[in-house]
Scaffold this motif. Structure first.
Motif, mmCIF file in Angstrom:
data_model
loop_
_atom_site.group_PDB
_atom_site.id
_atom_site.type_symbol
_atom_site.label_atom_id
_atom_site.label_comp_id
_atom_site.label_asym_id
_atom_site.label_seq_id
_atom_site.Cartn_x
_atom_site.Cartn_y
_atom_site.Cartn_z
ATOM 1 N N ARG A 71 0.814 -1.220 0.000
ATOM 2 C CA ARG A 71 0.000 0.000 0.000
ATOM 3 C C ARG A 71 0.849 1.272 0.000
ATOM 4 N N GLN A 72 2.149 1.123 0.140
ATOM 5 C CA GLN A 72 3.016 2.293 0.119
ATOM 6 C C GLN A 72 3.090 2.865 -1.290
ATOM 7 N N PRO A 73 3.200 4.180 -1.429
ATOM 8 C CA PRO A 73 3.262 4.797 -2.764
ATOM 9 C C PRO A 73 4.390 4.214 -3.607
ATOM 10 N N GLY A 74 4.065 3.841 -4.837
ATOM 11 C CA GLY A 74 5.070 3.333 -5.757
ATOM 12 C C GLY A 74 5.466 1.892 -5.558
ATOM 13 N N SER A 75 4.804 1.179 -4.642
ATOM 14 C CA SER A 75 5.163 -0.212 -4.373
ATOM 15 C C SER A 75 4.936 -1.078 -5.606
ATOM 16 N N MET A 76 5.872 -1.989 -5.856
ATOM 17 C CA MET A 76 5.752 -2.937 -6.957
ATOM 18 C C MET A 76 5.050 -4.225 -6.541
#
Length: 279
Positions: free
Chosen positions: A71-76
Motif C-alpha cells: 500500500r506504500q506509494p510506488g510499491s511494486m
C-alpha cells in the motif's frame, strides 16, 4: 517489463524464521527497500512475494505485513504466495480466509525440508484438491529426486495449477543432470504444471559459474515446458548466494539471445500476468 514471481523479504524484528539459524549467509534482514532499488534498475515492474517458511504461528502475519508494504506509494508488490499447512485439519478454514483476500494469489508448502511421506498423506492430498477451481496456485519446491512426488500431486489434483520452483532445483554445482533431466521431461507432460525459471545461480559454484554453466538446465526446462508454461523469478535474497539479482537478470538476458521478442515477453511477464491475473 519484468514480473518477478519470487521475492522473499526477511524482517526478524516482526516475524520468526526458525530455519535461518542454519543458513548464516541469509540470517539477517532483507528489506523491500533494498530489493526495490536493484529490481527497478534491472527492469522489474511488478513482483510477487513468496512465503519464507516463517514460524507457523506467523503465517498470516507475514501475509498481512507484505500487504501493508504493497500500500506504500510506488510499491511494486502485486500479491503474495502464502505459506500453508495442507497436512493440518484446519487448512479448509485457513483457505477460506485467504480466498477472501484478493492479494493472496497462491500457496506454497516447502516440501524438500520435510519427510517425503508428508505429501503422501490423505489429509494433505485432500486439502490440495480443495484448491481446484479457486484460481489459487500451489508452488512446488522439491529436490530432483523428489520430483516424482510433485508429479503424483499434479496427477491427483488435475484441476489445480501447480508451479515448479527453481527449474526443479538441479544440482548445478555437481553437474547433476540425471535423473533431474528425465524427471523434468516427465512432469512437463502435466498441463497443470508451470515451471519457474528462478534463482538457479544459487545452485551453481558461486566463484566459477558462467552463463554456459546454467544453459543446459534453463534450456531443458524451457524446452520441456514450452514458452507458454514458464515464468521468471529472482529468488532474492537466495540468489545473492550466486551473484545477486543483477547478475541473475543479466544471465537471463544472455540465455535468451536468439529467442523471439514474443518468447522473451512470455517468460518475463506475459505468462505471469495471465497465471495470477495481474493487471
Amino acid at each position: 517489463m519484468i514480473i518477478d514471481t519470487h521475492l522473499h523479504l526477511i524482517d526478524r524484528s516482526a516475524l520468526r524464521y526458525p530455519w535461518l539459524a542454519g543458513v548464516p549467509s541469509l540470517n539477517r534482514d532483507f528489506s523491500y527497500e533494498d530489493y526495490a532499488v536493484e529490481a527497478q534498475r534491472v527492469g522489474v515492474e511488478r513482483v510477487l512475494h513468496m512465503e519464507v517458511d516463517v514460524d507457523p504461528a506467523d503465517i498470516e502475519a507475514e501475509t498481512a505485513r507484505v500487504e501493508g508494504l504493497s500500500r506504500q506509494p510506488g510499491s511494486m508488490l502485486a500479491g503474495v504466495i502464502a505459506s500453508c499447512r495442507p497436512e493440518e485439519a484446519d487448512f479448509p478454514a485457513y483457505l477460506e480466509r485467504q480466498r477472501a483476500n484478493p492479494f493472496v494469489k497462491g500457496f506454497r508448502r516447502v516440501l524438500h525440508v520435510v519427510p517425503d511421506e508428508l505429501s503422501e498423506g490423505a489429509l494433505f492430498r485432500d486439502n490440495i484438491k480443495r484448491l481446484g477451481g479457486t484460481g489459487l496456485t500451489f508452488d512446488l519446491v522439491v529436490l530432483p529426486h523428489q520430483i516424482p512426488k510433485a508429479i503424483a500431486l499434479a496427477d491427483l489434483a488435475p484441476d489445480v495449477q501447480f508451479v515448479l520452483d527453481h527449474c526443479g532445483v538441479p544440482d548445478i554445482k555437481g553437474n547433476g543432470e540425471h535423473p533431474w533431466r528425465e524427471h523434468m521431461s516427465e512432469i512437463a507432460r502435466r498441463p497443470n504444471v508451470v515451471a519457474k525459471i528462478s534463482g538457479v545461480v544459487a545452485y551453481a559454484d558461486a566463484g566459477s559459474w558462467t552463463t554456459e554453466t546454467l544453459r543446459p538446465y534453463v534450456e531443458h526446462t524451457i524446452g520441456a515446458f514450452g514458452w507458454d508454461r514458464v515464468v521468471w523469478g529472482s529468488d532474492w535474497p537466495v540468489c545473492t548466494l550466486g551473484g545477486g539479482l543483477s547478475t541473475w537478470a543479466a544471465a537471463t538476458h544472455a540465455l535468451l539471445v536468439g529467442c523471439s521478442i514474443a518468447e522473451r515477453d512470455k517468460l518475463l511477464s506475459v505468462n505471469a500476468r495471465k497465471l495470477w491475473r495481474l493487471d
